[in-house]
Write an enzyme that holds these catalytic residues in place. Structure first.
Site, PDB file in Angstrom:
ATOM      1  N   LYS A   1       3.560  75.411  26.236  1.00  0.00           N
ATOM      2  CA  LYS A   1       4.086  75.894  24.921  1.00  0.00           C
ATOM      3  C   LYS A   1       2.981  76.011  23.889  1.00  0.00           C
ATOM      4  CE  LYS A   1       6.857  74.249  21.119  1.00  0.00           C
ATOM      5  NZ  LYS A   1       7.767  73.052  20.425  1.00  0.00           N
TER       6      LYS A   1
ATOM      7  N   ASP B   1      15.520  74.715  25.017  1.00  0.00           N
ATOM      8  CA  ASP B   1      14.293  74.621  24.090  1.00  0.00           C
ATOM      9  C   ASP B   1      13.382  73.777  24.806  1.00  0.00           C
ATOM     10  OD1 ASP B   1      12.654  74.189  21.829  1.00  0.00           O
ATOM     11  OD2 ASP B   1      14.108  73.626  20.280  1.00  0.00           O
ATOM     12  N   ASP B   2      11.947  74.583  24.870  1.00  0.00           N
ATOM     13  CA  ASP B   2      11.063  73.917  25.471  1.00  0.00           C
ATOM     14  C   ASP B   2      11.142  73.610  26.770  1.00  0.00           C
ATOM     15  OD1 ASP B   2       9.648  74.069  22.979  1.00  0.00           O
ATOM     16  OD2 ASP B   2       9.658  72.211  22.463  1.00  0.00           O
TER      17      ASP B   2
ATOM     18  N   ASP C   1      13.305  79.018  25.519  1.00  0.00           N
ATOM     19  CA  ASP C   1      12.595  79.869  24.275  1.00  0.00           C
ATOM     20  C   ASP C   1      11.286  79.858  24.376  1.00  0.00           C
ATOM     21  OD1 ASP C   1      11.914  77.093  23.703  1.00  0.00           O
ATOM     22  OD2 ASP C   1      12.413  77.228  21.543  1.00  0.00           O
ATOM     23  N   ASN C   2      10.438  79.036  25.173  1.00  0.00           N
ATOM     24  CA  ASN C   2       8.937  79.016  25.567  1.00  0.00           C
ATOM     25  C   ASN C   2       8.780  78.129  26.851  1.00  0.00           C
ATOM     26  OD1 ASN C   2       9.162  77.779  22.320  1.00  0.00           O
ATOM     27  ND2 ASN C   2       8.547  76.595  24.016  1.00  0.00           N
TER      28      ASN C   2
ATOM     29  N   CYS D   1       8.841  78.777  19.349  1.00  0.00           N
ATOM     30  CA  CYS D   1      10.401  78.992  19.268  1.00  0.00           C
ATOM     31  C   CYS D   1      10.729  80.022  18.221  1.00  0.00           C
ATOM     32  CB  CYS D   1      11.065  77.606  19.017  1.00  0.00           C
ATOM     33  SG  CYS D   1      10.311  76.889  17.764  1.00  0.00           S
TER      34      CYS D   1
ATOM     35  N   HIS E   1      16.463  78.309  13.274  1.00  0.00           N
ATOM     36  CA  HIS E   1      14.926  78.250  13.168  1.00  0.00           C
ATOM     37  C   HIS E   1      14.351  79.612  12.742  1.00  0.00           C
ATOM     38  CE1 HIS E   1      10.811  76.093  14.575  1.00  0.00           C
ATOM     39  NE2 HIS E   1      11.157  75.983  13.327  1.00  0.00           N
TER      40      HIS E   1
END
Length: 487
Positions: free
Chosen positions: A294, A40-41, A276-277, A78, A133
């Site tokens: 992001k 994540d991130d 995810d990004n 995300c 999410h």
């Protein structure tokens, strides 16, 4: 009384049934197990193969033994990326261009058949550990209603790694039961422990799909102190925390791959790892040398670290430069699992290209089409067209450990405005805007036409408000919980 014997035909049918059952079992046993890991991130420069100052020895080994994917693209944030991953469709077609909020009545359309649902039809056992999410205002939106046999994680966008709470309310679930006895235990380690348990109990003759979208390295900067000590020389506390969080995730992934090896599953496991990004450089992540962060359609917001590992790869130990998008993961995995192609998807089966090093069949993709957010960007071959608002995070931001070595952050010009046209193959850092130059007029006209065609297919993201009914509620003896079932 005369004894009765089964007829010859009954015996023949029984034999055929046994043989067919054995054939199906054998086919299932040869299907690859799938480990799909999403960070994540995690920024482009937050992994060791792009930045030697990052300590990820286990991921480094997997990446270099497999295929490093140098041109893999996500969505800018995300929820849209997870939509693309699990549907094989660009989020603008599904009204999923923006981040979902827990107190708003919305989720990924129940009309969509998701990756775990497709894999279950192909004989897989499916488990999810980590961040969802994609909607949770009603149970139908949540993982065990969308194809997963089990779920251990949190529904929303972020929370404390030790408290497992968001806005002073619990969001941590074991299937549909709130988890209340793990306060103070680091989520990265909890996720690895659950994965070890699932793998230990798994029947090796059944193909396994394990989806692990980690919480790391999303804010807050929660990490055991032992992981930060190694980076004491880094002059920025946020960056220290990120480096420690990445190392903790690396150790957790090693526990998962060790469990697969101990169970005898590893040699038939395909592992895909991606972020995810892009990273949020204001929070300590880094996309250096790419531009932006992001939440933007710059390369730094959408071009993510990724790799594929597995013994079934025809060619290993190289970096693949072909274009690949999140939407391609679903058809690629379904194909590997023995499923048929689906022409309704935006995604393309990439296995042959990745496995052999052949040219990518992907020639275009959508970074974003979001009329509500005035954000539009597409890729066609080498060229990228970017329209709409100028992003606030459009610099080339060097991480603290590189700044120590003299690498300088480059700020975008204050007077710079779009539209933008870049040749990403020649200019991956997006430094030379070709838009408006006469020699590129035909390219930008063609790309604008294509963008306008795609805009006609957009399902707008709804304009939603927080609802009182969506606020955390007291749930029995569990206290305040982000409870589904209110919309």
């Amino acid at each position: 009384m005369a004894r009765r014997f089964p007829s010859v035909w009954t015996a023949v049918l029984f034999l055929v049934w046994v043989l067919l059952l054995g054939e199906v079992t054998a086919q299932d046993a040869t299907k690859p197990h799938i480990l799909l890991i999403v960070a994540d991130d995690l920024g482009w420069s937050d992994v060791s193969w792009n930045n030697p100052n990052v300590v990820t020895p286990n991921l480094q080994t997997l990446a270099t033994e497999g295929v490093i994917l140098n041109q893999t693209y996500s969505q800018p944030t995300c929820s849209p990326s997870r939509t693309a991953l699990l549907t094989g469709k660009f989020p603008f077609r599904l009204g999923m261009q923006n981040v979902l909020e827990s107190s708003r009545a919305y989720g990924l359309s129940l009309d969509e058949e998701l990756l775990p649902q497709k894999l279950k039809k192909l004989g897989y056992e499916t488990h999810m550990i980590g961040k969802w999410h994609l909607g949770s205002c009603k149970w139908e939106y949540t993982p065990t209603e969308r194809g997963f046999d089990s779920y251990y994680g949190y529904h929303g966008g972020g929370q404390g790694y030790f408290t497992h709470m968001s806005a002073r309310a619990l969001d941590f679930w074991d299937d549909k039961t709130p988890v209340t006895d793990q306060s103070g235990v680091y989520s990265t380690e909890l996720f690895a422990t659950r994965a070890e348990s699932i793998i230990a109990q798994h029947d090796p003759t059944t193909p396994l799909f394990l989806y692990m979208p980690f919480q790391a390295v999303h804010v807050p900067h929660d990490v055991p102190s032992s992981y930060v000590q190694s980076f004491s020389a880094v002059p920025d506390d946020g960056r220290k925390s990120i480096l420690g969080m990445v190392k903790a995730m690396d150790d957790a992934i090693k526990r998962v791959t060790d469990a697969l090896q101990n169970k005898g599953l590893w040699n038939n496991t395909i592992t895909i790892f991606l972020s995810d990004n892009g990273g949020e450089y204001g929070d300590g992540q880094s996309n250096w040398p790419l531009r932006g962060a992001k939440g933007t359609t710059w390369e730094g917001g959408t071009r993510v670290p990724a790799f594929v590992h597995g013994s079934m790869l025809g060619r290993k130990g190289y970096a693949y430069d072909g274009m690949l998008h999140y939407v391609d993961i679903l058809p690629t995995l379904v194909s590997l699992a023995g499923g048929a192609a689906d022409s309704s998807l935006d995604g393309i089966d990439m296995w042959q290209s990745i496995s052999t090093g052949a040219a990518s069949p992907r020639t275009e993709f959508v970074y974003d089409i979001d009329s509500g957010g005035n954000s539009f960007a597409i890729r066609d071959g080498d060229y990228k067209l970017r329209l709409g608002k100028r992003a606030s995070k459009d610099d080339w931001f060097a991480p603290a450990e590189m700044q120590q070595l003299g690498v300088v952050t480059v700020n975008a010009s204050e007077g710079e405005t779009g539209p933008y046209l870049f040749n990403i193959r020649e200019d991956p850092l997006e430094t030379v805007n070709l838009h408006g130059l006469p020699e590129y007029a035909s390219i930008q006209r063609a790309m604008r036409r294509r963008l306008n065609e795609l805009k006609l297919e957009e399902v707008p993201f709804p304009n939603l408000e927080d609802l009182p009914s969506g606020s955390p509620s007291t749930y029995g003896d569990y206290g305040r919980v982000w409870m589904p079932g209110w919309c």
